[in-house]
Design a protein around this motif. Structure first.
Motif, mmCIF file in Angstrom:
data_model
loop_
_atom_site.group_PDB
_atom_site.id
_atom_site.type_symbol
_atom_site.label_atom_id
_atom_site.label_comp_id
_atom_site.label_asym_id
_atom_site.label_seq_id
_atom_site.Cartn_x
_atom_site.Cartn_y
_atom_site.Cartn_z
ATOM 1 N N PRO A 166 17.970 -47.760 34.229
ATOM 2 C CA PRO A 166 19.347 -47.294 34.390
ATOM 3 C C PRO A 166 19.739 -47.025 35.844
ATOM 4 C CG PRO A 166 18.300 -46.174 32.552
ATOM 5 C CD PRO A 166 17.209 -46.949 33.255
ATOM 6 N N PHE A 187 16.554 -37.783 22.443
ATOM 7 C CA PHE A 187 15.887 -38.471 23.535
ATOM 8 C C PHE A 187 14.543 -37.806 23.819
ATOM 9 C CE2 PHE A 187 20.403 -38.877 24.090
ATOM 10 C CZ PHE A 187 20.650 -40.095 24.714
ATOM 11 N N GLU A 196 23.415 -43.105 25.610
ATOM 12 C CA GLU A 196 23.142 -43.372 27.020
ATOM 13 C C GLU A 196 22.465 -42.176 27.681
ATOM 14 O OE1 GLU A 196 26.287 -45.263 29.151
ATOM 15 O OE2 GLU A 196 27.347 -45.872 27.321
ATOM 16 N N VAL A 197 21.725 -42.451 28.749
ATOM 17 C CA VAL A 197 21.197 -41.392 29.618
ATOM 18 C C VAL A 197 22.225 -41.163 30.720
ATOM 19 C CG1 VAL A 197 19.371 -40.706 31.198
ATOM 20 C CG2 VAL A 197 18.808 -42.015 29.137
ATOM 21 N N ARG A 229 15.437 -47.791 23.960
ATOM 22 C CA ARG A 229 14.744 -47.182 25.092
ATOM 23 C C ARG A 229 15.581 -47.402 26.344
ATOM 24 N NH1 ARG A 229 8.478 -47.694 27.122
ATOM 25 N NH2 ARG A 229 9.260 -49.280 28.539
ATOM 26 N N SER A 230 15.441 -46.495 27.274
ATOM 27 C CA SER A 230 16.298 -46.491 28.451
ATOM 28 C C SER A 230 16.180 -47.755 29.290
ATOM 29 C CB SER A 230 16.009 -45.260 29.317
ATOM 30 O OG SER A 230 14.627 -45.189 29.638
ATOM 31 N N CYS A 240 21.530 -47.815 25.553
ATOM 32 C CA CYS A 240 20.134 -48.209 25.360
ATOM 33 C C CYS A 240 19.872 -48.715 23.945
ATOM 34 C CB CYS A 240 19.196 -47.057 25.711
ATOM 35 S SG CYS A 240 19.422 -45.558 24.756
#
Length: 270
Positions: free
Chosen positions: A214, A259, A117-118, A206-207, A243
């Motif tokens: 997000p 990332f 995750e971001v 991908r985010s 993601c």
């Protein structure tokens, strides 16, 4: 999802307490419990969030500290699988944090998995009911590379929506990598990520798999928790959703999530 006041057959306080205690005991003993939804088919999302909060309040009373939130079911695929049209959320407690330089004992958990995750680190409080994506970006100090450690206290991951909500959205731990990137310096919707396990690529994503953005997930979260009297505060960490697919974690596994433009984060198990 329906809100409080729209239900006519919510579980009793005694049953909610019983189910919360069962989940807490399953986590302590590492002996899973049967699905709540099998035992009480009429359980609804308000019941489930109230059960989650019973255990969170108990842990806080025992000295734990809430330092953020996580969003689950933030991809279209997961929502379809669960038959819902919005995410769910859980709490991040300080004692759930794990670290890059200290392997985690896999035996502490029942069915551990990792998600990439971001992470968001908030510099300012977010508004509640009216929170917008612009509010989120303005309040975010930095994005950070993150791995969430998820687990279930329900036998064999045989969960439905209310099972995972009651179980703190299946959250068990989290780690942030060292990099911090300002929202002004990266396109949050276009961050590619690769997860390796013991040096082998096991997942990519991908985010924008997270609700298309997000930031949308975090704004949803701020509005949602406001309905339960909770606000997202300055200093909070928010995990907006994975993601890529979750990957099982085994003793001896060494995970690294890389990332584009955001650095990397490692999580090892022993």
């Amino acid at each position: 999802m329906r809100l409080r006041g729209e239900f006519t057959n919510m579980l009793s306080v005694e049953v909610r307490d019983e189910l919360a205690a069962d989940l807490a005991e399953a986590e302590r003993s590492r002996v899973p419990t049967t699905p709540l939804t099998d035992r009480y088919p009429d359980i609804d999302v308000v019941d489930a969030y109230e059960i989650q909060l019973i255990n969170i309040r108990q842990r806080v009373a025992e000295g734990a500290r809430v330092i953020g939130h996580k969003v689950g079911l933030s991809s279209e695929a997961m929502q379809k699988m669960m038959g819902v049209d919005e995410p769910d959320y859980g709490h991040l407690l300080a004692d759930m944090e794990v670290f890059e330089d200290k392997p985690v004992a896999a035996g502490r958990f029942l069915y551990p998995r990792v998600e990439v995750e971001v992470g968001f680190i908030l510099a300012d409080d977010l508004p509640g009911a009216g929170c917008t994506e612009d509010d989120v970006l303005a309040a975010t100090a930095a994005f950070a590379p993150s791995i969430e450690l998820i687990d279930t206290r329900i036998t064999d991951w045989k969960i439905k929506l209310c099972d995972t909500i009651a179980d703190n959205a299946s959250s068990a731990g989290w780690v942030l990598g060292p990099e911090r990137v300002s929202p002004k310096d990266i396109d949050i919707k276009a961050i590619n990520a690769v997860l390796t396990r013991n040096g082998e690529v096991v997942a990519e994503g991908r985010s924008d798999a997270v609700l298309g953005n997000p930031v949308t997930s975090v704004a949803w979260l701020a509005r949602k928790v406001d309905q339960f009297g909770v606000r997202l505060r300055a200093g909070d960490i928010v995990l907006p959703g994975a993601c890529m697919r979750a990957i099982d974690a085994r003793p001896g596994d060494d995970f690294v999530a890389d990332f584009d433009g955001l650095g990397s984060v490692r999580l090892s198990f022993e």
